[in-house]
Design a protein around this motif. Structure first.
Motif, PDB file in Angstrom:
ATOM      1  N   SER A  71       3.037  -8.292  -0.636  1.00 53.57           N
ATOM      2  CA  SER A  71       3.125  -7.745   0.773  1.00 53.57           C
ATOM      3  C   SER A  71       3.996  -6.802   0.356  1.00 53.57           C
ATOM      4  O   SER A  71       3.195  -4.953   1.524  1.00 53.57           O
ATOM      5  N   ALA A  72       5.205  -6.464  -0.033  1.00 56.10           N
ATOM      6  CA  ALA A  72       6.485  -5.363  -0.755  1.00 56.10           C
ATOM      7  C   ALA A  72       5.999  -4.356  -0.587  1.00 56.10           C
ATOM      8  O   ALA A  72       6.064  -3.311  -1.111  1.00 56.10           O
ATOM      9  N   THR A  73       4.911  -4.711  -1.852  1.00 57.45           N
ATOM     10  CA  THR A  73       4.249  -3.496  -2.662  1.00 57.45           C
ATOM     11  C   THR A  73       3.513  -2.939  -1.755  1.00 57.45           C
ATOM     12  O   THR A  73       3.441  -1.322  -1.587  1.00 57.45           O
ATOM     13  N   GLU A  74       2.819  -3.520  -1.143  1.00 62.26           N
ATOM     14  CA  GLU A  74       1.704  -2.643  -0.344  1.00 62.26           C
ATOM     15  C   GLU A  74       1.820  -1.738   0.622  1.00 62.26           C
ATOM     16  O   GLU A  74       1.411  -0.620   1.057  1.00 62.26           O
ATOM     17  N   ARG A  75       2.837  -2.634   1.567  1.00 60.66           N
ATOM     18  CA  ARG A  75       4.181  -1.560   2.319  1.00 60.66           C
ATOM     19  C   ARG A  75       4.472  -0.468   2.061  1.00 60.66           C
ATOM     20  O   ARG A  75       4.755   0.548   2.311  1.00 60.66           O
ATOM     21  N   SER A  76       5.235   0.027   0.644  1.00 57.92           N
ATOM     22  CA  SER A  76       5.921   0.926  -0.071  1.00 57.92           C
ATOM     23  C   SER A  76       4.458   1.679  -0.130  1.00 57.92           C
ATOM     24  O   SER A  76       4.921   2.514  -0.421  1.00 57.92           O
ATOM     25  N   VAL A  77       3.600   0.905  -0.261  1.00 56.37           N
ATOM     26  CA  VAL A  77       2.150   1.984  -1.500  1.00 56.37           C
ATOM     27  C   VAL A  77       1.755   2.627  -0.641  1.00 56.37           C
ATOM     28  O   VAL A  77       1.662   4.403   0.169  1.00 56.37           O
ATOM     29  N   ALA A 102      -1.254  13.745  -7.697  1.00 52.77           N
ATOM     30  CA  ALA A 102      -0.151  13.789  -7.189  1.00 52.77           C
ATOM     31  C   ALA A 102      -0.340  12.540  -6.686  1.00 52.77           C
ATOM     32  O   ALA A 102       0.929  11.871  -6.030  1.00 52.77           O
ATOM     33  N   LEU A 103      -0.974  11.919  -6.298  1.00 55.00           N
ATOM     34  CA  LEU A 103      -1.224  10.645  -5.038  1.00 55.00           C
ATOM     35  C   LEU A 103      -0.606   9.415  -6.659  1.00 55.00           C
ATOM     36  O   LEU A 103       0.310   8.905  -5.891  1.00 55.00           O
ATOM     37  N   ARG A 104      -0.996   9.777  -7.926  1.00 53.90           N
ATOM     38  CA  ARG A 104      -0.041   8.715  -9.280  1.00 53.90           C
ATOM     39  C   ARG A 104       1.151   8.424  -8.832  1.00 53.90           C
ATOM     40  O   ARG A 104       2.175   8.174  -9.319  1.00 53.90           O
ATOM     41  N   ALA A 105       1.943  10.088  -8.958  1.00 53.89           N
ATOM     42  CA  ALA A 105       3.175  10.101  -8.785  1.00 53.89           C
ATOM     43  C   ALA A 105       4.223  10.162  -7.632  1.00 53.89           C
ATOM     44  O   ALA A 105       5.334   9.321  -7.541  1.00 53.89           O
ATOM     45  N   ALA A 106       3.615   9.870  -6.503  1.00 53.68           N
ATOM     46  CA  ALA A 106       3.903   9.343  -5.085  1.00 53.68           C
ATOM     47  C   ALA A 106       4.071   7.540  -5.400  1.00 53.68           C
ATOM     48  O   ALA A 106       4.992   7.514  -5.278  1.00 53.68           O
ATOM     49  N   LEU A 107       3.325   7.714  -5.761  1.00 57.85           N
ATOM     50  CA  LEU A 107       2.870   6.106  -5.968  1.00 57.85           C
ATOM     51  C   LEU A 107       4.090   5.208  -7.067  1.00 57.85           C
ATOM     52  O   LEU A 107       4.539   4.711  -7.409  1.00 57.85           O
ATOM     53  N   GLY A 166       0.515  -7.256 -14.469  1.00 55.41           N
ATOM     54  CA  GLY A 166      -0.280  -8.554 -14.853  1.00 55.41           C
ATOM     55  C   GLY A 166      -1.167  -8.553 -14.009  1.00 55.41           C
ATOM     56  O   GLY A 166      -1.764  -7.833 -14.389  1.00 55.41           O
ATOM     57  N   ASP A 167      -2.271 -10.163 -13.497  1.00 50.90           N
ATOM     58  CA  ASP A 167      -3.156  -9.776 -12.859  1.00 50.90           C
ATOM     59  C   ASP A 167      -3.287  -9.929 -11.868  1.00 50.90           C
ATOM     60  O   ASP A 167      -4.341 -10.451 -11.244  1.00 50.90           O
ATOM     61  N   GLN A 168      -2.569  -9.219 -11.267  1.00 45.90           N
ATOM     62  CA  GLN A 168      -2.633  -8.996  -9.840  1.00 45.90           C
ATOM     63  C   GLN A 168      -2.305  -6.918  -9.660  1.00 45.90           C
ATOM     64  O   GLN A 168      -1.997  -6.353 -10.464  1.00 45.90           O
ATOM     65  N   CYS A 169      -2.945  -6.317  -8.609  1.00 47.50           N
ATOM     66  CA  CYS A 169      -3.080  -5.237  -8.220  1.00 47.50           C
ATOM     67  C   CYS A 169      -3.416  -5.208  -7.008  1.00 47.50           C
ATOM     68  O   CYS A 169      -3.457  -6.686  -6.108  1.00 47.50           O
ATOM     69  N   LEU A 170      -3.632  -3.824  -6.500  1.00 48.71           N
ATOM     70  CA  LEU A 170      -4.206  -3.142  -5.229  1.00 48.71           C
ATOM     71  C   LEU A 170      -4.815  -2.106  -5.809  1.00 48.71           C
ATOM     72  O   LEU A 170      -4.200  -1.580  -6.858  1.00 48.71           O
ATOM     73  N   SER A 171      -5.297  -1.395  -4.776  1.00 50.22           N
ATOM     74  CA  SER A 171      -6.026  -0.559  -5.290  1.00 50.22           C
ATOM     75  C   SER A 171      -6.229   1.188  -4.043  1.00 50.22           C
ATOM     76  O   SER A 171      -5.604   0.426  -2.343  1.00 50.22           O
ATOM     77  N   VAL A 172      -5.955   1.752  -3.678  1.00 53.03           N
ATOM     78  CA  VAL A 172      -6.021   2.988  -2.951  1.00 53.03           C
ATOM     79  C   VAL A 172      -6.939   4.289  -3.356  1.00 53.03           C
ATOM     80  O   VAL A 172      -6.916   4.641  -4.292  1.00 53.03           O
ATOM     81  N   ASP A 173      -7.577   4.226  -2.678  1.00 58.03           N
ATOM     82  CA  ASP A 173      -8.866   4.946  -2.349  1.00 58.03           C
ATOM     83  C   ASP A 173      -8.335   6.185  -0.704  1.00 58.03           C
ATOM     84  O   ASP A 173      -8.870   5.953   0.306  1.00 58.03           O
ATOM     85  N   THR A 174      -8.578   7.613  -1.326  1.00 60.88           N
ATOM     86  CA  THR A 174      -8.172   8.509  -0.315  1.00 60.88           C
ATOM     87  C   THR A 174      -9.627   9.697  -0.361  1.00 60.88           C
ATOM     88  O   THR A 174      -9.366  10.085  -1.144  1.00 60.88           O
ATOM     89  N   THR A 175      -9.333  10.805   0.565  1.00 65.16           N
ATOM     90  CA  THR A 175     -10.194  11.880   0.668  1.00 65.16           C
ATOM     91  C   THR A 175      -9.378  12.946   1.754  1.00 65.16           C
ATOM     92  O   THR A 175      -7.599  12.332   1.746  1.00 65.16           O
ATOM     93  N   THR A 176      -9.460  13.574   1.825  1.00 66.37           N
ATOM     94  CA  THR A 176      -8.224  14.889   2.499  1.00 66.37           C
ATOM     95  C   THR A 176      -8.201  13.923   4.089  1.00 66.37           C
ATOM     96  O   THR A 176      -7.663  13.748   4.615  1.00 66.37           O
ATOM     97  N   ALA A 177      -9.810  12.674   4.860  1.00 66.24           N
ATOM     98  CA  ALA A 177      -9.195  12.427   6.024  1.00 66.24           C
ATOM     99  C   ALA A 177      -9.189  11.415   5.617  1.00 66.24           C
ATOM    100  O   ALA A 177      -9.051  11.699   7.116  1.00 66.24           O
ATOM    101  N   ASN A 178      -9.054   9.801   5.037  1.00 64.70           N
ATOM    102  CA  ASN A 178      -8.854   9.118   5.410  1.00 64.70           C
ATOM    103  C   ASN A 178      -7.900   8.444   4.060  1.00 64.70           C
ATOM    104  O   ASN A 178      -8.375   9.277   2.583  1.00 64.70           O
ATOM    105  N   ALA A 179      -7.829   7.504   4.103  1.00 62.95           N
ATOM    106  CA  ALA A 179      -6.781   7.109   2.888  1.00 62.95           C
ATOM    107  C   ALA A 179      -6.579   4.973   3.121  1.00 62.95           C
ATOM    108  O   ALA A 179      -6.564   4.803   4.684  1.00 62.95           O
TER     109      ALA A 179
END
Length: 228
Positions: A147-153, A170-175, A201-214
């Motif tokens: 959850s801390a990772t999620e908040r940072s992202v 730009a998104l990868r650099a910010a993350l 490892g076998d844990q992850c989260l994803s980020v899906d963005t457009t100019t209007a939504n993230a």
């Protein structure tokens, strides 16, 4: 340097000490060095997803029943990186005088790639030279994708202007700046925006963005991180 023992986790303890200990009565010191090298490679490549090379090196270094394993180098991750280990074995001589031991030392380099290559996690013996053991514990390793990772992202995404959050570079650099170097961040253009994975490892989260939504997904694990 204080080093962790092979009891870092019950799994590693069972695999390393159990597998290597089974050869105790059958092999001399040099053969046991090679046995330990093979087992260390198996342990370091047990997790499917990308872990920092220093994290997997840490899981096999320390003192065992008949050996000491030190890391001489650890770079990248188990998807693109390498680890170099020095393995010292000392065993009592079967027919020697009291207190006599048989000693052997070997150094091995392991290379990692994704997709996996034929020698993924296999030991390649190299000259030890005069290199010293490295400290694998600083800076501290992350706990994983939580959850801390999620908040940072989420905070990193929110700080980006709309046109930049839809730019995968730009998104990868910010993350990367937000979560640090021990996570694997991958992805690219998707439609009019970007889709990026943050992995540990076998844990992850994803980020899906457009100019209007993230949209930032909650943490996932296992098959949910690999399309299964």
């Amino acid at each position: 340097m204080a080093r962790p023992t092979k009891t870092i986790t019950a799994l590693v303890c069972a695999v390393v000490l159990g597998a290597c200990g089974s050869s105790t009565q059958r092999h001399g010191a040099a053969a046991r060095v090679r046995d330990h090298a093979t087992t260390a490679g198996d342990v370091m490549t047990r997790v499917r997803g990308p872990l920092p090379a220093r994290a997997v090196a840490l899981s096999v270094t320390g003192h065992g029943a008949d050996d000491t394993i030190d890391a001489l180098a650890a770079t990248g991750t188990t998807w693109r990186g390498s680890v170099t280990l020095r393995i010292d074995v000392r065993i009592p001589r079967q027919n020697g005088s009291y207190g006599s031991t048989e000693d052997a030392t070997g150094c091995f380099r392991y290379t990692f790639a994704y997709p996996r290559t034929s020698d993924w996690g296999k030991p390649h013996e190299i000259a030890c030279g005069n290199r010293h053991a490295i400290d694998l514990t600083h800076p501290p390793l992350p706990a994983g994708v939580d959850s801390a990772t999620e908040r940072s992202v989420q905070a990193a995404v929110d700080r980006l202007a709309p046109d930049r959050r839809s730019d995968p570079t730009a998104l990868r650099a910010a993350l990367r700046s937000a979560v640090g170097p021990d996570y694997t961040i991958e992805g690219g253009t998707q439609g009019s925006g970007a889709f990026v994975w943050v992995r540990y490892g076998d844990q992850c989260l994803s980020v899906d963005t457009t100019t209007a939504n993230a949209k930032v997904s909650p943490p996932r694990h296992g098959n949910d991180c690999f399309g299964g």
